[in-house]
Design a protein around this motif. Sequence first.
Motif, PDB file in Angstrom:
ATOM      1  N   ARG A  94      -1.416   4.926   7.350  1.00 11.33           N
ATOM      2  CA  ARG A  94      -2.579   4.684   6.479  1.00 11.33           C
ATOM      3  C   ARG A  94      -2.205   3.749   5.339  1.00 11.33           C
ATOM      4  N   THR A  95      -3.142   2.910   4.995  1.00 14.47           N
ATOM      5  CA  THR A  95      -2.992   2.050   3.831  1.00 14.47           C
ATOM      6  C   THR A  95      -4.194   2.304   2.930  1.00 14.47           C
ATOM      7  N   ALA A 101      -3.293   1.278  -5.469  1.00 18.34           N
ATOM      8  CA  ALA A 101      -2.727   2.432  -4.774  1.00 18.34           C
ATOM      9  C   ALA A 101      -1.749   1.984  -3.698  1.00 18.34           C
ATOM     10  N   SER A 102      -2.068   0.888  -3.010  1.00 17.04           N
ATOM     11  CA  SER A 102      -1.144   0.346  -1.998  1.00 17.04           C
ATOM     12  C   SER A 102       0.166  -0.095  -2.635  1.00 17.04           C
ATOM     13  N   LYS A 103       0.073  -0.762  -3.792  1.00 22.02           N
ATOM     14  CA  LYS A 103       1.280  -1.185  -4.505  1.00 22.02           C
ATOM     15  C   LYS A 103       2.095   0.030  -4.955  1.00 22.02           C
ATOM     16  N   ALA A 104       1.412   1.063  -5.443  1.00 23.56           N
ATOM     17  CA  ALA A 104       2.106   2.273  -5.904  1.00 23.56           C
ATOM     18  C   ALA A 104       2.813   2.961  -4.750  1.00 23.56           C
ATOM     19  N   TYR A 121       2.449  10.250   0.352  1.00 27.54           N
ATOM     20  CA  TYR A 121       3.805   9.744   0.130  1.00 27.54           C
ATOM     21  C   TYR A 121       4.279   9.033   1.380  1.00 27.54           C
ATOM     22  N   ARG A 122       5.241   8.154   1.184  1.00 26.94           N
ATOM     23  CA  ARG A 122       5.831   7.422   2.299  1.00 26.94           C
ATOM     24  C   ARG A 122       7.290   7.162   1.968  1.00 26.94           C
TER      25      ARG A 122
END
Length: 190
Positions: A94-95, A101-104, A121-122
């Motif tokens: 998921r993106t 939010a993507s940058k975070a 989390y990733r």
Amino acid sequence: MKILVDQLTATPTPLHFEEGTAWWRAHMPPEAGLPDEVAELFQVDVRAHKMGEDLYLDGACEGALDLECGRCLARYRHRLREAFRLVLEPAGIRTPADPEASKALVRDGLCLGDDFETGWYRGGEIHLDSVCLEVISLALPVKPLCQEDCAGLCAHCGANLAQGPCGCEQAVEDSPFAVLAALRDDQKGS
């Protein structure tokens, strides 16, 4: 403030972090209008554990900043202690739709949802810096007051009324309702 995901188990792991002025300056933008110095180190205590694939973080951030009173302009030490709780799901492929939010998610290994208590989390590391800054920002008063009943400054001479009366004559301002008050007083008198 880093948590290694692979080291977490189903049993809560206590973690403790201390951050000071260098951390504050590196992460808080100057345009935020907050002090440059941390008055007392920020103590961050977290209990982290896995619940299946999800991560559960329960913690508190405690510290102090020297703020300026919004009424009397005196500097005072504002202590804060704010609890937080996060449930993080694996982001998988998921993106987030929000670019920030993507940058975070890439930068911190986590991104928060709309309600602040959930997110994703990733990867193997989670950095809590942005979470702690958010907790601190939410705990700061909108209008800092040295005391709840701070009297502020005299509108005429600028004296700090918290230290006592200033001696200025307090002029009664003309009110458009002064005529009504006079009528009321006349009716009571007759």
